[in-house]
Design an enzyme around this catalytic site. Structure first.
Site, mmCIF file in Angstrom:
data_model
loop_
_atom_site.group_PDB
_atom_site.id
_atom_site.type_symbol
_atom_site.label_atom_id
_atom_site.label_comp_id
_atom_site.label_asym_id
_atom_site.label_seq_id
_atom_site.Cartn_x
_atom_site.Cartn_y
_atom_site.Cartn_z
ATOM 1 N NE ARG A 385 -2.117 0.711 3.799
ATOM 2 C CZ ARG A 385 -1.512 1.307 4.566
ATOM 3 N NH1 ARG A 385 -1.288 2.772 4.387
ATOM 4 N NH2 ARG A 385 -1.239 0.846 5.763
ATOM 5 C CG HIS A 389 -5.759 1.920 6.563
ATOM 6 N ND1 HIS A 389 -5.856 0.576 6.294
ATOM 7 C CD2 HIS A 389 -6.926 2.154 7.351
ATOM 8 C CE1 HIS A 389 -7.047 0.047 6.674
ATOM 9 N NE2 HIS A 389 -7.575 0.944 7.313
ATOM 10 C CE1 TYR A 398 1.838 2.667 8.373
ATOM 11 C CE2 TYR A 398 0.390 4.306 9.659
ATOM 12 C CZ TYR A 398 0.807 3.447 8.342
ATOM 13 O OH TYR A 398 -0.407 3.330 7.675
#
Length: 500
Positions: A385, A389, A398
């Site tokens: 990805r 998200h 992160y």
């Protein structure tokens, strides 16, 4: 969670093939935490395929393959009686000549050594791993390298014309353009939320184009490319995220179920539908899409169980994009996700999710297998990805820029374009036409969303109960009164302005 710790865990994942390495790292870390004495033994006979057994043979055959593991375990068991240095030296003296490094390493690395001894022949970590029986798992299925070079695979392949390959390229480009426009519209306040598919176009277009019209699809909320393949109007997807329609489309008109926000539940729905298809004797298959994070849900495990027991004609398509929001794949599974299928009694395969040709070939084989009555199959599309998200997420908190850059080098669209150019299957005029078409799509999407009519505010109370309900009628009346109060206030305000 710090970026540094995430980067350390993500080394294998950034390589694009980190299945075996991730398994070894997880096993080694657990052994270090619990003590090497609790580390599992290698399966019987597994060492015959690994290099440690071969090293023992070269050293005279006196030391079995398990010697490094036993030697490393001894200091942990007698650490109270003997100094660590002495125990380490004793372990080293028992190890085979070429395995001395394993013996000298800390006790936590003994489990990692045993994992290698039980494991795969393949050197690429994601391409093979131990299945616990001494056999190796299938390699990562790839038909197109990141550089756009065509390769073969012994089990999966496709024979496509130049026009068909051009069609796959067009599908991916237009899907990415639509996705980019939807993201921009959300930032402008036109959508409440958007889940981008950036980087996952090959997994979705490849699998979507492998389906027959009578196959049934159960998506999550990110399968915009599959929706495109099922001829769902893209503006219907926008209407759902804008909140102006009830789900967006009629699922039975395209055999494409409504988007499912509840994580993993659609996998169970797909299994039930597939069981019904089998009872009806229909010659069709069902496919369920879900992510690596959803693989931890109980609904997914139940779906695997029921599909195996009832031999349901369903394909489970897991898009492993490496991150379940901010949780990496290592937090979801101690083994590569596709290997989970073995425990439920049906096959699993890992495919290069950035290779549209491989995704097409593997999915086509899986759905044909399901149609022929051979039961379920799990496909793990190993992809990434590249965006957030959802538009409410900040991936820079992160994961590292280096990780994203490494995966951008494997971009699925550029990969196929390189192949088309290298093989002279498309010219500059073709790419120019696709670019022009993608810009036209962007304009169409912008105009469509800005002209979408707001829904009837009272429609929310319709079709709740077939014969009506007193409580719903009461709520309808209360809401109607509330809405009417705004009109009264507006009229009063207008009158006040005219008087002044």
């Amino acid at each position: 969670m710090t970026v540094e710790s995430t980067a350390a865990r993500s080394t294998a994942r950034r390589s694009g093939t980190g299945g075996k390495r991730a398994t070894q790292a997880a096993t080694s870390g657990k052994a270090a935490e619990n003590g090497a004495a609790e580390a599992p033994e290698a399966p019987e006979g597994a060492a015959a395929q690994g290099k440690p057994r071969k090293s023992a043979a070269k050293s005279g055959g006196k030391a079995p393959a398990k010697t490094p593991a036993k030697g490393a375990r001894k200091p942990a068991a007698k650490s109270a009686a003997k100094p660590a240095a002495k125990s380490t030296a004793k372990a080293a003296s028992k190890a085979p000549a070429k395995s001395g490094a394993a013996a000298k390493a800390p006790a936590g690395t003994a489990a990692k050594t045993r994992t290698r001894a039980a494991g795969a022949k393949a050197k690429a970590s994601a391409k093979a791993g131990a299945d616990g029986s001494g056999h190796t798992d299938p390699e990562l299925v790839q038909l197109l390298t990141p550089e756009g070079e065509r390769v073969t695979h012994p089990e999966y392949d496709v024979d496509l014309s130049a026009e068909e390959i051009q069609g796959l390229y067009r599908d991916m480009v237009l899907t990415r353009r639509f996705d980019a426009e939807a993201t921009a519209l959300q930032r402008q306040g036109e959508l409440g939320l958007w889940a981008s598919l950036l980087g996952q176009e090959a997994a979705q277009i490849g699998s979507g184009r492998a389906l027959h019209p009578d196959d049934y699809v159960f998506p999550t909320y990110r399968e915009h490319g599959v929706a495109w393949c099922r001829d769902v109007d893209p503006t219907m997807l926008l209407g759902m995220f804008r909140g102006v329609n009830n789900g967006g489309w009629d699922p039975n008109s395209n055999n494409f179920h409504l988007y499912t926000i509840v994580i993993g539940s659609q996998v169970l729905h797909a299994t039930g539908y597939a069981m019904g298809v089998a009872k009806d004797g229909a010659d069709s298959a069902v496919i369920a899409y879900f992510g690596d994070g959803a693989s931890s849900q109980g609904d997914v495990a139940e779906a695997f169980t029921f599909s195996a027991v009832y031999n349901a004609p369903v394909v489970f398509f897991c898009q492993n994009n490496q991150w379940a929001i901010s949780e990496p794949t290592e937090r979801q599974s101690r083994v590569p996700i596709y290997q989970r299928a073995q425990g439920f009694g049906f096959p699993g395969v890992r495919v290069d999710g950035n290779d549209v040709l491989a995704c097409l070939a593997v999915t086509k084989a899986a759905v044909e297998r399901a149609r022929s009555g051979e039961g379920p199959m799990l496909i793990e599309a190993f992809t990434y990805r590249m965006g957030a998200h959802t538009t409410s997420d900040d991936p820079t908190r992160y994961r590292t820029d280096e990780e994203r850059a490494a995966w951008e080098a494997k971009d699925p669209i550029q990969r196929l374009r390189s192949y088309l150019e290298n093989e002279k299957l498309a010219d500059d005029a073709f790419f120019a036409r696709i670019e022009e078409e993608s810009e036209a799509m962007g304009r169409h999407v912008r105009e469509a969303i800005r002209t979408m009519p707001d829904p009837d505010t009272m429609a929310i109370f319709e079709n709740v109960y077939a014969d009506g309900h007193a409580l719903v009628d009461e709520e309808r009346a209360q809401f109607a009164e509330y809405q009417a109060s705004f009109a009264t206030e507006s009229d009063s305000g207008s009158a006040a302005v005219e008087v002044n």
